[in-house]
Each structure stands twice: as structure tokens, then as C-alpha cells.
Design an enzyme around this catalytic site. Structure first.
Site, mmCIF file in Angstrom:
data_model
loop_
_atom_site.group_PDB
_atom_site.id
_atom_site.type_symbol
_atom_site.label_atom_id
_atom_site.label_comp_id
_atom_site.label_asym_id
_atom_site.label_seq_id
_atom_site.Cartn_x
_atom_site.Cartn_y
_atom_site.Cartn_z
ATOM 1 N N GLY A 32 0.879 -1.172 0.000
ATOM 2 C CA GLY A 32 0.000 0.000 0.000
ATOM 3 C C GLY A 32 0.909 1.212 0.000
ATOM 4 O O GLY A 32 1.997 1.150 0.584
ATOM 5 N N ASP A 33 0.495 2.292 -0.654
ATOM 6 C CA ASP A 33 1.419 3.417 -0.834
ATOM 7 C C ASP A 33 2.046 3.923 0.462
ATOM 8 O O ASP A 33 3.268 4.017 0.595
ATOM 9 C CB ASP A 33 0.730 4.566 -1.597
ATOM 10 C CG ASP A 33 -0.412 5.212 -0.819
ATOM 11 O OD1 ASP A 33 -1.052 4.532 0.008
ATOM 12 O OD2 ASP A 33 -0.663 6.413 -1.036
ATOM 13 N N THR A 34 1.207 4.209 1.467
ATOM 14 C CA THR A 34 1.744 4.777 2.717
ATOM 15 C C THR A 34 2.573 3.745 3.482
ATOM 16 O O THR A 34 3.557 4.094 4.127
ATOM 17 C CB THR A 34 0.594 5.291 3.612
ATOM 18 O OG1 THR A 34 -0.470 4.325 3.572
ATOM 19 C CG2 THR A 34 0.085 6.635 3.125
ATOM 20 N N ASN A 36 4.366 1.350 2.071
ATOM 21 C CA ASN A 36 5.658 1.282 1.369
ATOM 22 C C ASN A 36 6.584 2.391 1.876
ATOM 23 O O ASN A 36 7.763 2.158 2.155
ATOM 24 C CB ASN A 36 5.479 1.447 -0.148
ATOM 25 C CG ASN A 36 4.577 0.384 -0.753
ATOM 26 O OD1 ASN A 36 4.381 -0.671 -0.166
ATOM 27 N ND2 ASN A 36 4.019 0.674 -1.927
ATOM 28 N N TYR A 92 -5.727 -6.799 -3.397
ATOM 29 C CA TYR A 92 -5.616 -6.543 -4.832
ATOM 30 C C TYR A 92 -4.745 -7.595 -5.501
ATOM 31 O O TYR A 92 -3.912 -8.226 -4.852
ATOM 32 C CB TYR A 92 -5.130 -5.126 -5.129
ATOM 33 C CG TYR A 92 -3.672 -4.842 -4.860
ATOM 34 C CD1 TYR A 92 -3.203 -4.677 -3.571
ATOM 35 C CD2 TYR A 92 -2.768 -4.703 -5.921
ATOM 36 C CE1 TYR A 92 -1.870 -4.386 -3.328
ATOM 37 C CE2 TYR A 92 -1.434 -4.399 -5.679
ATOM 38 C CZ TYR A 92 -0.999 -4.249 -4.383
ATOM 39 O OH TYR A 92 0.318 -3.964 -4.144
ATOM 40 N N ARG A 232 8.634 14.157 -11.438
ATOM 41 C CA ARG A 232 8.279 14.047 -12.862
ATOM 42 C C ARG A 232 9.010 12.891 -13.534
ATOM 43 O O ARG A 232 9.653 13.069 -14.570
ATOM 44 C CB ARG A 232 8.624 15.342 -13.580
ATOM 45 C CG ARG A 232 8.006 16.589 -12.939
ATOM 46 C CD ARG A 232 8.366 17.832 -13.708
ATOM 47 N NE ARG A 232 9.794 18.104 -13.680
ATOM 48 C CZ ARG A 232 10.417 18.942 -14.516
ATOM 49 N NH1 ARG A 232 9.728 19.556 -15.471
ATOM 50 N NH2 ARG A 232 11.700 19.147 -14.418
ATOM 51 N N GLY A 264 7.464 6.662 -6.408
ATOM 52 C CA GLY A 264 7.101 7.848 -5.639
ATOM 53 C C GLY A 264 7.132 7.597 -4.132
ATOM 54 O O GLY A 264 7.559 8.459 -3.358
ATOM 55 N N ASP A 265 6.670 6.416 -3.728
ATOM 56 C CA ASP A 265 6.639 6.088 -2.288
ATOM 57 C C ASP A 265 8.053 6.067 -1.711
ATOM 58 O O ASP A 265 8.301 6.562 -0.607
ATOM 59 C CB ASP A 265 5.994 4.715 -2.050
ATOM 60 C CG ASP A 265 4.629 4.580 -2.698
ATOM 61 O OD1 ASP A 265 3.983 5.623 -2.936
ATOM 62 O OD2 ASP A 265 4.201 3.441 -2.969
HETATM 63 P P1 ADP Z 1 5.160 8.208 -8.925
HETATM 64 O O1 ADP Z 1 5.674 6.824 -8.569
HETATM 65 O O2 ADP Z 1 4.609 8.903 -7.744
HETATM 66 O O3 ADP Z 1 4.317 8.193 -10.150
HETATM 67 P P2 ADP Z 1 7.395 9.368 -10.493
HETATM 68 O O4 ADP Z 1 7.175 8.427 -11.617
HETATM 69 O O5 ADP Z 1 7.383 10.805 -10.815
HETATM 70 O O6 ADP Z 1 6.423 9.134 -9.241
HETATM 71 O O7 ADP Z 1 8.804 8.979 -9.858
HETATM 72 C C1 ADP Z 1 9.192 9.351 -8.554
HETATM 73 C C2 ADP Z 1 10.690 9.499 -8.544
HETATM 74 O O8 ADP Z 1 11.303 8.265 -8.940
HETATM 75 C C3 ADP Z 1 11.218 10.532 -9.513
HETATM 76 O O9 ADP Z 1 11.215 11.832 -8.971
HETATM 77 C C4 ADP Z 1 12.628 10.027 -9.748
HETATM 78 O O10 ADP Z 1 13.469 10.437 -8.695
HETATM 79 C C5 ADP Z 1 12.460 8.519 -9.685
HETATM 80 N N1 ADP Z 1 12.275 7.972 -11.060
HETATM 81 C C6 ADP Z 1 11.130 7.633 -11.679
HETATM 82 N N2 ADP Z 1 11.358 7.171 -12.930
HETATM 83 C C7 ADP Z 1 12.696 7.222 -13.120
HETATM 84 C C8 ADP Z 1 13.596 6.869 -14.191
HETATM 85 N N3 ADP Z 1 13.152 6.379 -15.360
HETATM 86 N N4 ADP Z 1 14.933 7.053 -13.991
HETATM 87 C C9 ADP Z 1 15.405 7.520 -12.822
HETATM 88 N N5 ADP Z 1 14.628 7.864 -11.789
HETATM 89 C C10 ADP Z 1 13.299 7.724 -11.919
#
Ligand code: ADP
Length: 312
Positions: A32-34, A36, A92, A232, A264-265
Site C-alpha cells: 500500500g502506498d503509505t 511502502n 488486490y 516528474r 514515488g513512495d
Molecule cells: P510516482 O511513482 O509517484 O508516479 P514518479 O514516476 O514521478 O512518481 O517517480 C518518482 C521518482 O522516482 C522521480 O522523482 C525520480 O526520482 C524517480 N524515477 C522515476 N522514474 C525514473 C527513471 N526512469 N529514472 C530515474 N529515476 C526515476
């Protein structure tokens, strides 16, 4: 005398995870996100702080017991976990098709955690004054009925009033909300209470109704929160500090991404572990990125303990 150990608390939902393991077999774990984020935070604590997970589980069934044992093994305190008789955690399943594409299927409408705030007073609310950092995600708010959401937002306000820091991570799951407008209204309240906002740009764009990236960044940086971290993917992390100062922290791209679950987690855990040690937001963003980069090179949300990078 050594200083008092800081207390980190997250509120959210841990589910039973079933993952296809071939030939009609499913491998079972908990995620679960939190949760993790709590697991990674606990692994990075090294005595700097303690981590507790506030949630509700069933009472006596093997899955609820298994969950509790799994958190305890990771060093997460369970004093704020509430047991609800005759109820169960959500579940899930992750299925993988012939091309390797994963899809997620949820059974969570009856999860015990949805009724965490049904009691007039909860362990979380009774310990507000002890919390130094309170972590809540968009999913934590989404799973609760409206009255429960109000209580969770009130708990965030109470932590802040008592001198603790509030963190809001915008993880957005549209299916858990009646509409994007409903989510937006609740998110506005959460951002207004947050000392630190961890924002996945793609998720926020969905909440904001599909506006362009540049407009979304302007909107997010205008939120009434003094420390906004915009994630991002492999693009640099953006920081909007105190409503004016902007910064970018480069992300080392990962050449071979295995599974982005919990990117993200884990970023959030690395970021907060660094901030709890008094490091600056730019260093914290680099720390979060380093942990996330390792996590996405392994399958699943939680990597083996032996694979944890040395971050401090
Ligand atoms: P979420 O999991 O919340 O969708 P992101 O996809 O934006 O979040 O990714 C969270 C963090 O994971 C990014 O800020 C970055 O530090 C790392 N990350 C995600 N994808 C990559 C990638 N392809 N290469 C390197 N770091 C990544």
C-alpha cells in the site's frame, strides 16, 4: 541526555497483494502506498526517528495478523493500528498478460481501514501531541467516507497546531473518488495544511482536469504550502520553497527500469528521512531520487533489505 527520538506517523491502507506467479499460482505479500513509504522510512531511520503506521485491520484472521507481523519485522510500531472485529483488510491482484503488461484489480470497498474513524476517539487522535511528522496521501483520504475524511483532515490540523509537521503526498486514484472535483476540493484542504507537499505531476494534472504541464506547475507552486516537491519521472525534481524560491534537482536516469511500482513512495521516504536529519530540500530530493532509482531496478514495491543503497 540524548535528544528525544522524533516520531513519524503515517495513516493509510495496507492491502493483501496477490501477484501472478505462473501456472495458476499467486504469490502473496502486503503493500500500500503509505505502508511502502513507512517501510523505507523505517529502514533509513538508524535511530534518528521511529515510525508508526496508523490503520485498521481485522481481528484474529491470518491476513491481518500477517500484516502486523510484516510491519513489526520492518521495525514499524503498531500501537496506532486499530482492530475491527469481523472485518478484513482490502485485497488486490496484479495480473500480467502475454506481453508482460501488468493490470491491477482491487477488492477494497469493505476494507476495515475505511471505518478507522467510526469510533468516537481513535489511537491516532489520542497521540496527536507526540507526532513530529505526519504523513498522509491522496489515497489515505480517498478511502475514507466524508466524515472520516473530515476527521483525518482535523488530525492533520491538530498535528500542525501541536508543532508537528504535516506531509501530503498527492497519489491520485480516480476510481476511489466520486469525481475529480470532489478530489480537488479535498486536496485543496490537504495542501493548505501541509508543511511539505510531495506532488506527482501526472497525478496532479489529472486532478486539475487535464491542463498542460507548464500551467499545472504554476498552479502547484501557488499552493499555500511552504515546501512543494514536484516529481516528474526521470525529469528533474522541481522545488517551490516558501512560495517564491524555485529549484531543480537533476535525476540520474535509470537505463533499465524493471518495475516503477513504489517509485514515488520510496522517493518520499528518502526525501523525508533526509529532512528529518536536518538536510536541505535540495539534498533531500537527491536522496529521494537515489532510493527511487534503486527501487525501480527491482520487481515489486519493496526491494530486499540487502539491496538498500547507503544514503547517509
Ligand atoms: P510516482 O511513482 O509517484 O508516479 P514518479 O514516476 O514521478 O512518481 O517517480 C518518482 C521518482 O522516482 C522521480 O522523482 C525520480 O526520482 C524517480 N524515477 C522515476 N522514474 C525514473 C527513471 N526512469 N529514472 C530515474 N529515476 C526515476
Amino acid at each position: 541526555m540524548s535528544p528525544k527520538k522524533q516520531k513519524v506517523v503515517a495513516f493509510g491502507e495496507c492491502m493483501i497483494e496477490l501477484r501472478t506467479a505462473g501456472h495458476g499460482l499467486m504469490r502473496q505479500s502486503f503493500a500500500g502506498d503509505t505502508l511502502n513509504t513507512c517501510i523505507y522510512l523505517a529502514r533509513l531511520a538508524d535511530g534518528a526517528y521511529g515510525v508508526d503506521y496508523a490503520t485498521a485491520i481485522g481481528d484474529g484472521d491470518p491476513y491481518s495478523e500477517g500484516m502486523l507481523a510484516a510491519w513489526t519485522d520492518e521495525g514499524i510500531g503498531n500501537g496506532l493500528a486499530l482492530r475491527r472485529q469481523g472485518e478484513l483488510p482490502g485485497l488486490y491482484a496484479i495480473s500480467v498478460d502475454d506481453t508482460g503488461e501488468r493490470s491491477f484489480h482491487y477488492w477494497r470497498r469493505d476494507a476495515a481501514v475505511r471505518r478507522y474513524f467510526d469510533a468516537p476517539s481513535t489511537p491516532l487522535e489520542r497521540q496527536i501531541g507526540d507526532i513530529d511528522l505526519f504523513y498522509v496521501s491522496g489515497i489515505s483520504l480517498a478511502i475514507l467516507p466524508p466524515a472520516g475524511r473530515d476527521r483525518l483532515l482535523a488530525a492533520m490540523a491538530a498535528v500542525k497546531a501541536a508543532g508537528g509537521r504535516v506531509v501530503f503526498d498527492n497519489n491520485y486514484r480516480p476510481k476511489l473518488w466520486a469525481s475529480a472535483e470532489e478530489a480537488l476540493e479535498v486536496y485543496r484542504r490537504a495542501y493548505a495544511l501541509a508543511d511539505i507537499a510531495l506532488v506527482t505531476l501526472g497525478d496532479e494534472i489529472e486532478v486539475l482536469g487535464g491542463i498542460g504541464e507548464a500551467d499545472a506547475i504554476e498552479t502547484i507552486c501557488g499552493y499555500p504550502c511552504p515546501e512543494i516537491v514536484i516529481k516528474r519521472g526521470s525529469a528533474p525534481v522541481l522545488l517551490c520553497l516558501a512560495g517564491k524560491e524555485r529549484g531543480e534537482v537533476a535525476v540520474e536516469p535509470v537505463a533499465r527500469v524493471v518495475d516503477t511500482t513504489a517509485a514515488g513512495d520510496s522517493f518520499g521516504a528518502g526525501y523525508l528521512a533526509a529532512r528529518l536529519r536536518g538536510m536541505a530540500p535540495t539534498e533531500a530530493a537527491a536522496t529521494g531520487s537515489r532510493l527511487a532509482a534503486t527501487v525501480i531496478q527491482h520487481p515489486g514495491a519493496i526491494i530486499p533489505l540487502a539491496a538498500m543503497p547507503k544514503l547517509f
